[in-house]
Design an enzyme around this catalytic site. Structure first.
Site, PDB file in Angstrom:
ATOM      1  N   GLU A   1       0.802  -1.075  -0.069  1.00 55.90           N
ATOM      2  CA  GLU A   1       0.040  -0.053  -0.082  1.00 55.90           C
ATOM      3  C   GLU A   1       0.844   1.131   0.096  1.00 55.90           C
ATOM      4  OE1 GLU A   1      -1.608   1.632   3.586  1.00 55.90           O
ATOM      5  OE2 GLU A   1      -1.007   0.040   4.742  1.00 55.90           O
TER       6      GLU A   1
ATOM      7  N   LYS B   1      -3.245  -1.779  15.957  1.00 58.53           N
ATOM      8  CA  LYS B   1      -2.871  -0.834  17.091  1.00 58.53           C
ATOM      9  C   LYS B   1      -4.067  -0.734  18.042  1.00 58.53           C
ATOM     10  CE  LYS B   1       0.497   1.886  14.856  1.00 58.53           C
ATOM     11  NZ  LYS B   1       0.355   1.699  13.322  1.00 58.53           N
TER      12      LYS B   1
ATOM     13  N   LYS C   1      -5.421  10.822   1.015  1.00 58.66           N
ATOM     14  CA  LYS C   1      -5.488   9.311   1.224  1.00 58.66           C
ATOM     15  C   LYS C   1      -6.800   8.976   0.864  1.00 58.66           C
ATOM     16  CE  LYS C   1      -6.799   7.148   5.894  1.00 58.66           C
ATOM     17  NZ  LYS C   1      -6.998   7.356   7.361  1.00 58.66           N
TER      18      LYS C   1
ATOM     19  N   VAL D   1      -5.415   0.143   2.958  1.00 63.88           N
ATOM     20  CA  VAL D   1      -5.581  -1.058   2.783  1.00 63.88           C
ATOM     21  C   VAL D   1      -6.762  -1.410   1.867  1.00 63.88           C
ATOM     22  CG1 VAL D   1      -6.281  -3.420   3.992  1.00 63.88           C
ATOM     23  CG2 VAL D   1      -4.650  -1.856   5.074  1.00 63.88           C
TER      24      VAL D   1
ATOM     25  N   ASP E   1     -17.023   5.607  13.876  1.00 67.78           N
ATOM     26  CA  ASP E   1     -15.828   5.397  13.006  1.00 67.78           C
ATOM     27  C   ASP E   1     -15.350   3.860  12.936  1.00 67.78           C
ATOM     28  OD1 ASP E   1     -13.474   5.861  11.777  1.00 67.78           O
ATOM     29  OD2 ASP E   1     -12.783   7.563  13.169  1.00 67.78           O
TER      30      ASP E   1
ATOM     31  N   SER F   1     -13.248   1.699  10.171  1.00 69.24           N
ATOM     32  CA  SER F   1     -12.523   1.930   8.855  1.00 69.24           C
ATOM     33  C   SER F   1     -13.180   0.865   7.757  1.00 69.24           C
ATOM     34  CB  SER F   1     -11.055   1.083   9.228  1.00 69.24           C
ATOM     35  OG  SER F   1     -10.524   1.286   8.000  1.00 69.24           O
ATOM     36  N   ALA F   2     -13.121   1.637   6.574  1.00 61.96           N
ATOM     37  CA  ALA F   2     -13.780   0.706   5.474  1.00 61.96           C
ATOM     38  C   ALA F   2     -12.828  -0.386   5.429  1.00 61.96           C
ATOM     39  CB  ALA F   2     -13.512   1.781   4.431  1.00 61.96           C
ATOM     40  N   ASP F   3     -11.396  -0.401   5.837  1.00 65.75           N
ATOM     41  CA  ASP F   3     -10.863  -1.640   5.586  1.00 65.75           C
ATOM     42  C   ASP F   3     -11.487  -3.003   5.907  1.00 65.75           C
ATOM     43  OD1 ASP F   3      -8.827   0.179   5.125  1.00 65.75           O
ATOM     44  OD2 ASP F   3      -7.607  -0.568   6.743  1.00 65.75           O
TER      45      ASP F   3
END
Ligand code: PSU
Ligand code: MN
Length: 316
Positions: A37, A172, A99, A119, A151, A153-155
């Site tokens: 990435e 993390k 981003k 990602v 919130d 992540s779209a990951d």
């Protein structure tokens, strides 16, 4: 008629996709390729360590028998296989590059703009190119307090729908790791611990959370992913590879830095896509660069495993 429409769609898609000659040749010959990435370059690390690391990661993939394909959006083109000059360009521009997540692709392409792939978008472009294995540092997940902020992540959604294996060092603890695992379970994403039963927490090998399965060899990783593809089970697979012991950080040090970073983020009113880059940079500052050294080592470690797994997948 339907076929013609499908063909037209594929042809159009290819117009946007730009695969480097080396990656194209490797894919055509059935040789292993590993996607990488570019948000980790622009937003994940400072210049010049970001560029040095990106080039070292590519080198490591080559040394382990695969071809690296660093993915980014340059001038509106979806690139699978960036040149060292393009990597330098993204690294120097840093946070000035967009981003780019899934929602950003249409407008960035139409405007012929640049984008650093997360990602999510790296998986999308890898899948378009026919690349099945992707190495990175950490993935996005469910943020702490997501019950209020939404919130997530779209990951995680991408892992649920796009057929790419993502090799990372866990997530993390800027995130809520328990909720991240719950979300992945709901979405049917297998979470594998490489040589461990415990989900690694990026800078440390331990999180206190269990993975779904422990797998101890690249061959078995490849066999499980092959089975998923062959059965037509939608989505990817998450391989969590613990940071090597000698580079892992003391838990108290990293926990303190993360708590402090989260507090400062709250006070500064940061939200949305700025959260993750803000937290990464803060944690790095608060640990006096120690976390950056760990970060670099865990990415190299993931690159080695991804290359071996991509090789095993080609031999299947
Ligand atoms: N976690 C890291 N390093 C990173 C990222 C996450 O430890 O560089 C980047 C990756 O590109 C990941 C993205 O896909 O942040 C997630 O951003 P968000 O939380 O906004 O979805
Ligand atoms: Mn987010």
């Amino acid at each position: 008629m339907k076929n013609e429409i499908n063909r037209a769609l594929v042809a159009k898609k290819n117009e946007y996709l730009s695969i480097s000659d080396e990656v194209k040749a490797a894919l055509a010959a059935g040789k292993p390729v590993v996607a990488l990435e570019s948000t980790i370059i622009s937003h994940g690390m400072p210049y010049p360590q970001n560029v040095e690391t990106a080039l070292r990661v590519e080198q490591t993939i080559r040394e382990n028998g695969a071809v690296p394909a660093t993915i980014a959006i340059i001038g509106g083109k979806l690139k699978a296989g960036c040149t060292p000059e393009e990597i330098e360009y993204l690294g120097r521009k840093g946070q000035a590059v967009t981003k780019a997540s899934r929602r950003d692709l249409p407008v960035l392409i139409a405007r012929k703009a640049d984008g650093a792939t997360t990602v999510t978008t790296t998986m999308i472009i890898a899948a378009m190119a026919g690349i099945k294995v992707f190495a990175t540092g950490g993935i996005g997940g469910v943020h702490r307090g997501a019950q209020q902020t939404f919130d997530i992540s779209a990951d995680l959604e991408e892992l649920a729908q796009t057929p790419v294996m993502v090799v990372c060092a866990g997530a993390k603890s800027i995130l809520d790791l328990g909720l991240t695992l719950e979300y992945l379970e709901t979405k049917g994403v297998p979470v594998i611990g490489y040589g461990t039963d415990e989900l690694p927490a990026f800078y440390t090998r331990h999180s206190g959370f269990q993975v779904d399965y422990r797998i101890d060899s690249p061959e078995e990783l490849a066999a499980a992913f092959r089975a998923k593809l062959d059965c037509g089970l939608k989505g990817g697979m998450l391989v969590t590879n613990p940071i090597p012991e000698e580079y892992s950080m003391p838990k108290e040090v990293i926990d303190r830095a993360i708590e402090q970073a989260l507090k400062e983020m709250d006070e500064a009113g940061i939200h949305g896509k700025q959260c993750t880059p803000f937290l990464l940079a803060k944690v790095k500052d608060l640990t006096g660069g120690e976390s950056l050294a760990s970060n670099i080592q865990l990415v190299l470690n993931n690159a080695r495993l991804a290359a071996k797994t991509a090789k095993a997948l080609c031999e299947k």
